[in-house]
Scaffold this motif. Structure first.
Motif, short mmCIF file in Angstrom:
data_model
loop_
_atom_site.label_atom_id
_atom_site.label_comp_id
_atom_site.label_asym_id
_atom_site.label_seq_id
_atom_site.Cartn_x
_atom_site.Cartn_y
_atom_site.Cartn_z
N SER A 212 -2.60 28.73 51.44
CA SER A 212 -3.39 29.84 51.97
C SER A 212 -4.74 29.85 51.28
O SER A 212 -4.89 29.32 50.17
N VAL A 213 -5.69 30.45 51.94
CA VAL A 213 -7.01 30.68 51.34
C VAL A 213 -7.22 32.19 51.27
O VAL A 213 -6.98 32.91 52.24
N ALA A 214 -7.63 32.65 50.10
CA ALA A 214 -7.82 34.08 49.88
C ALA A 214 -9.25 34.37 49.44
O ALA A 214 -9.91 33.53 48.83
N ILE A 215 -9.70 35.56 49.76
CA ILE A 215 -10.96 36.09 49.24
C ILE A 215 -10.62 37.42 48.58
O ILE A 215 -10.01 38.29 49.21
N SER A 216 -11.00 37.58 47.33
CA SER A 216 -10.62 38.80 46.62
C SER A 216 -11.72 39.25 45.68
O SER A 216 -12.55 38.45 45.22
N GLY A 217 -11.71 40.55 45.43
CA GLY A 217 -12.70 41.13 44.55
C GLY A 217 -12.35 42.58 44.23
O GLY A 217 -11.35 43.11 44.74
N PRO A 218 -13.15 43.23 43.39
CA PRO A 218 -12.90 44.63 43.04
C PRO A 218 -12.86 45.51 44.30
O PRO A 218 -13.76 45.43 45.14
N SER A 219 -11.83 46.33 44.41
CA SER A 219 -11.61 47.09 45.65
C SER A 219 -12.66 48.15 45.91
O SER A 219 -12.83 48.59 47.05
N ASP A 220 -13.39 48.59 44.88
CA ASP A 220 -14.45 49.56 45.14
C ASP A 220 -15.67 48.91 45.79
O ASP A 220 -16.51 49.58 46.38
N ARG A 221 -15.73 47.58 45.71
CA ARG A 221 -16.82 46.84 46.34
C ARG A 221 -16.30 46.02 47.53
O ARG A 221 -16.88 46.03 48.61
N TRP A 222 -15.21 45.32 47.34
CA TRP A 222 -14.59 44.50 48.39
C TRP A 222 -13.53 45.35 49.06
O TRP A 222 -12.36 45.31 48.74
N THR A 223 -13.96 46.14 50.01
CA THR A 223 -13.08 47.10 50.67
C THR A 223 -12.27 46.42 51.78
O THR A 223 -12.59 45.31 52.22
N ALA A 224 -11.25 47.12 52.26
CA ALA A 224 -10.45 46.59 53.36
C ALA A 224 -11.31 46.37 54.59
O ALA A 224 -11.12 45.40 55.33
N ARG A 225 -12.26 47.24 54.81
CA ARG A 225 -13.15 47.10 55.97
C ARG A 225 -13.98 45.83 55.87
O ARG A 225 -14.11 45.09 56.85
#
Length: 255
Positions: A212-225
């Motif tokens: 799989s390929v994922a993109i992730s980051g701090p949730s206050d910046r990288w939001t679900a939207r």
């Protein structure tokens, strides 16, 4: 001229020979077979394999025998940058990281875990660190659930059974159903506090995910939207990688 052998290094040499034997096997190798291959007693081989297993260089297969583990897979990815699959994935991960502003990572399946084998980190000071060789359970988090959702039901049941009380079956079932409906997995703080991740499976012609390929980051910046807005692009990039996985060796990715 042969280099002098380091005094006291025999234990390390035996462990390395065992590791080589496990890596060379086309299927999980039995303890006695491995002991015979490297000329060790069964008890000595077992003791060394236990240490290698504790350090995640080897793992035990469901039906018995030893195979390569998560940590060895991570190291292999580091030392084989010219392999087709990794050569194709590196610029793609960098492109995804640049487009999203967050860390993009490639995860391979190793038994019941998803192992991070390549990464392109965000330029932000506060970011997801892409630590090669780090492993997380398939049932927990976006990178693992993206892979798990495509596996046959009996295999999923077996993985969940082995997880025991660590996995909340109903939550995992809902997450896997969402992956099958949407085509991507989304998770927040599943493996790392404060992080949100989105992941898409890399599907072979068998329609079972090998990675799989994922993109992730701090949730206050990288939001679900923000994450779901890039899902279509992530899916398209994973489809490109699928052909490389079809022609690469399956040794490191089988369950």
């Amino acid at each position: 001229m042969t280099a002098a052998r380091t005094e006291g290094g025999d234990t390390a040499r035996r462990a390395l020979r065992l590791l080589e034997a496990v890596a060379a096997a086309s299927s999980p190798a039995a303890l006695q077979d491995l002991a015979d291959m490297v000329g060790l007693s069964k008890s000595t081989a077992y003791r060394l394999l236990r240490v290698l297993q504790e350090e995640e260089y080897v793992s035990r297969a469901d039906a018995g025998g030893y195979r390569i583990g998560a940590r060895l897979m991570g190291l292999a990815a580091e030392v084989m940058p010219r392999a087709d699959v990794f050569a194709g994935a590196r610029p793609m991960l960098r492109s995804l990281a640049d487009l999203s502003g967050e860390t993009a990572t490639l995860h391979l399946r190793a038994g019941d875990e998803a192992v991070l084998v390549l990464g392109a980190e965000s330029d932000y000071e506060l970011r997801r660190a892409a630590r090669v060789g780090s492993a997380t359970p398939l049932y927990r988090g976006a990178s693992g659930q993206a892979i798990l959702a495509s596996l046959p039901d009996p295999e999923i049941i077996a993985i969940m059974r082995r997880a025991g009380g660590a996995a909340k079956a109903e939550e995992v079932e809902r997450a896997l159903a969402s992956v099958r409906t949407n085509g991507y997995a989304l998770s927040q703080a599943a493996n790392y506090p404060g992080l949100l991740g989105i992941a898409v499976p890399i599907l072979t012609t068998s329609l079972h995910a090998v990675a799989s390929v994922a993109i992730s980051g701090p949730s206050d910046r990288w939001t679900a939207r923000r994450a779901t807005a890039i899902a279509d692009l992530l899916t398209e990039r994973c489809a490109r990688l699928a052909s490389l996985f079809e022609t690469s060796s399956p040794t490191a990715t089988h369950g």
